[in-house]
Design a protein around this motif. Structure first.
Motif, PDB file in Angstrom:
ATOM      1  N   ASN A  23       0.886  -1.159   0.000  1.00 10.98           N
ATOM      2  CA  ASN A  23       0.000   0.000   0.000  1.00 10.98           C
ATOM      3  C   ASN A  23       0.926   1.211   0.000  1.00 10.98           C
ATOM      4  O   ASN A  23       1.586   1.472   0.996  1.00 10.98           O
ATOM      5  N   GLY A  25       2.878   4.914  -0.223  1.00  9.34           N
ATOM      6  CA  GLY A  25       2.816   6.291   0.231  1.00  9.34           C
ATOM      7  C   GLY A  25       3.905   7.069  -0.463  1.00  9.34           C
ATOM      8  O   GLY A  25       4.668   6.526  -1.270  1.00  9.34           O
ATOM      9  N   SER A  26       4.046   8.324  -0.122  1.00  6.73           N
ATOM     10  CA  SER A  26       5.027   9.168  -0.804  1.00  6.73           C
ATOM     11  C   SER A  26       6.453   8.662  -0.590  1.00  6.73           C
ATOM     12  O   SER A  26       7.295   8.770  -1.495  1.00  6.73           O
ATOM     13  N   THR A  27       6.750   8.087   0.572  1.00  7.04           N
ATOM     14  CA  THR A  27       8.121   7.631   0.841  1.00  7.04           C
ATOM     15  C   THR A  27       8.457   6.327   0.127  1.00  7.04           C
ATOM     16  O   THR A  27       9.621   5.916   0.110  1.00  7.04           O
ATOM     17  N   GLU A  28       7.465   5.659  -0.450  1.00  9.80           N
ATOM     18  CA  GLU A  28       7.695   4.401  -1.169  1.00  9.80           C
ATOM     19  C   GLU A  28       7.841   4.602  -2.676  1.00  9.80           C
ATOM     20  O   GLU A  28       8.293   3.695  -3.388  1.00  9.80           O
ATOM     21  N   GLU A  47      -2.979  -1.507   5.317  1.00  7.48           N
ATOM     22  CA  GLU A  47      -1.767  -2.260   5.593  1.00  7.48           C
ATOM     23  C   GLU A  47      -2.011  -3.600   6.289  1.00  7.48           C
ATOM     24  O   GLU A  47      -1.272  -4.572   6.049  1.00  7.48           O
ATOM     25  N   HIS A  70       4.038   2.218   3.918  1.00  4.49           N
ATOM     26  CA  HIS A  70       4.390   3.593   4.228  1.00  4.49           C
ATOM     27  C   HIS A  70       4.990   3.733   5.623  1.00  4.49           C
ATOM     28  O   HIS A  70       4.429   3.235   6.583  1.00  4.49           O
ATOM     29  N   GLY A  74       2.057   3.650   8.233  1.00  7.67           N
ATOM     30  CA  GLY A  74       1.787   2.346   7.637  1.00  7.67           C
ATOM     31  C   GLY A  74       2.187   1.211   8.555  1.00  7.67           C
ATOM     32  O   GLY A  74       1.455   0.221   8.694  1.00  7.67           O
ATOM     33  N   LEU A 110       6.147  12.624   8.639  1.00 13.02           N
ATOM     34  CA  LEU A 110       6.203  11.207   8.289  1.00 13.02           C
ATOM     35  C   LEU A 110       7.522  10.530   8.690  1.00 13.02           C
ATOM     36  O   LEU A 110       7.760   9.379   8.328  1.00 13.02           O
TER      37      LEU A 110
END
Length: 556
Positions: A23, A25-28, A47, A70, A74, A110
């Motif tokens: 799932n 997120g911006s960091t992935e 998640e 995330h 996450g 985050l």
């Protein structure tokens, strides 16, 4: 020069980890942006569902699974599912995102402030590499740690800007080529001690646990039981994440009760109990008593040092359970050839002494159980029999119906390895997403999930993934409009007035259709059989089937 991301893809490919459950997120995004064409990304909408899908996939394929989600939020969403995975020994490699390195110190939005402290109680290992160049080696370590006995989930936190940094190709190549192999052969002294104990016992019994849930495990357990005509039990259903012995075999006596006193009563008549591949024991309700019958010894073989250390009684050996049983069989045959073991005297003893476990003992002194179907609903036992008749022999059953679990075990009588998928962790949300994972791992195999309408709600988002992936999973919802298992516990604890135990008005059919599933209500066991059998035969997509069942705890 290759990037860290490119080297990571090569390493994952070398280990067969080309299916990513995630799932994003911006960091992935930096990890996922260049995902190779031979990788498959399976999107989950929450998640906890992602982790359970990966757990089902890992168990069905008999190897690790890759998870990506995330940073701190996450990981937080996934903690309950990771707890289950740790209890079930699921080898999950979780790669979570992290803020860019330049912003970790100032704790920008985050930032996962303390990866280890957040997740490690539920994991075998958690780590954040100190340098981008260390990511491939850390990933190799994560895979090795997840797979080493006892298997379990691990987490690697990677700052988002690490993926595009230049890799140290020498270190990356070394990480890609390294392997970890464990010696599973038990020590000869251990084997001889177990064999001689069994040979000298008057009426030994085998408790076959989930660590034996494999072709080799079943074969070794059956060989030992048949050689000594031993009664065989399953550990309590609370710890039954897998099944270690074919349950229609004539030597199988049943599932042990999940409480101290009743369990010891069920083992009365045995002077030696060998517990292979299970904790001693996965209790839940506290019903005190002796942990073993008077005069009974216990030997335990498990790959889990922690389970060995915390055992309530007996002598524990840390070793591979299947390998140990196979070696014990060879040792017993040697004793027989030496004239030190007369197996002819054992014939019939399991039938003449220990009786099958009476399911009623599982709930003795613990409140009311279902006495029969109300008008307009189906008896749980009848529903279980309909499912058994409708499903082909190679069906994988994924079960998360707490008040019907014992009835399902008693009626389905699973014989094939890796055919019963259950979580010993006890946290809800496993059933439907795990069924999705099993079907992804074994697309040609029939898969049936049996869940309650309450447990369905925890990770209902997995229905969307089943539709998106075109998976012919049959999801059977046993609807009783309540948390039956909690009402039973309330009776056990003398606290029957707790609020929040009724579930009126949940329209599971409408919810399923909202995610794009076909959904159908049935009114009787015959109709349930017909609908499930037809869906499995067609194999044309996921189907949710709702059947109204009796309230209360069902055991038969």
């Amino acid at each position: 020069m290759a990037s860290v991301r490119e080297e990571a893809y090569e390493l994952l490919r070398a280990h067969g980890l080309v299916t990513v459950f995630g799932n994003p997120g911006s960091t992935e995004l930096p990890f996922l942006a260049a995902l190779p064409d031979d990788f498959r990304y399976v999107l989950g909408l929450q998640e906890a569902a992602v982790v359970a899908m990966a757990a089902g996939f890992a168990r069905a394929r008999g190897g690790p699974a890759l998870v990506n989600f995330h940073t701190a939020p996450g990981v937080g969403h996934a903690l309950g599912a990771l707890f289950n995975a740790r209890q079930d020994h699921d080898p999950l490699v979780v790669v979570a995102g992290q803020q860019a390195r330049a912003q970790i110190t100032v704790e920008a939005t985050l930032t996962n402030r303390d990866v280890v402290r957040l997740a490690e109680p539920h994991l075998k290992w958690a780590f954040e590499p100190p340098r981008a160049a260390d990511v491939p080696h850390a990933l190799a370590r994560a895979i090795a740690t997840a797979c080493a006995a006892p298997p379990g989930p691990v987490l690697l936190s990677v700052p988002m800007d690490d993926w595009t940094q230049a890799a140290d190709t020498n270190l990356a190549q070394a990480a890609r080529e390294r392997r970890l192999e464990a010696a599973n052969v038990p020590a000869r002294g251990l084997v001889r001690e177990i064999a001689e104990s069994l040979a000298s016992a008057q009426n030994p019994a085998l408790v076959a646990g989930p660590e034996l849930d494999s072709e080799a495990g079943h074969a070794a357990a059956v060989a030992l039981a048949e050689l000594l005509a031993m009664a065989v039990y399953a550990p309590p259903a609370t710890g039954g994440s897998g099944i270690g012995f074919p349950e229609s075999h004539q030597l199988f006596r049943g599932v042990l009760p999940p409480a101290i006193g009743p369990l010891a009563d069920a083992l009365r008549g045995h002077d030696l109990v060998l517990v292979a591949g299970s904790a001693v024991f996965p209790y839940y309700p506290y019903l005190p008593g002796r942990p073993l019958p008077e005069g009974c010894r216990l030997l335990q073989v498990t790959c889990d040092p922690d389970a060995a250390a915390r055992a309530i009684a007996g002598k524990a050996f840390v070793a591979d359970a299947a390998e140990t049983l196979a070696a014990v069989v060879s040792e017993l045959r040697l004793l027989k050839n030496e004239g030190r073991l007369d197996v002819s005297s054992f014939v019939g003893r399991s039938r003449s002494s220990a009786q099958p476990v009476d399911p009623a003992t599982i709930v003795a002194n613990a409140g009311e159980v279902s006495a029969g179907a109300e008008r307009g609903v189906v008896a749980v036992g009848a529903a279980c029999r309909a499912l058994r008749a409708a499903a082909p022999p190679d069906t994988a059953f994924v079960v998360e119906a707490p008040s019907a679990t014992l009835a399902l075990r008693n009626h389905l009588r699973i014989d094939r390895p890796r055919s019963w998928f259950f979580t010993a962790g006890g946290g809800l949300g496993f059933g439907v997403p795990a069924a999705v994972g099993v079907k992804l791992a074994q697309p040609d195999r029939p898969v049936v999930a049996v869940v309650g309408e309450g447990s369905l709600q925890y990770t209902i988002q997995a229905l969307w993934t089943a539709v998106r992936e075109g998976l012919a999973v049959v999801i059977v919802v046993l609807r009783n409009d309540e948390y039956s298992i909690l009402k039973w516990f309330g009776q056990l604890e003398g606290e029957s007035e707790a609020p929040g135990l009724d579930l009126p008005g949940i329209d599971c059919l409408a919810l399923a259709r909202g995610y794009g599933l076909a959904a159908e209500a049935v009114e009787g066991a015959e109709q349930l059989h017909a609908v499930v059998a037809g869906a499995l035969a067609r194999g044309d997509g996921p189907l949710l089937v709702e059947v109204p069942v009796e309230r209360g705890m069902a055991i038969a």
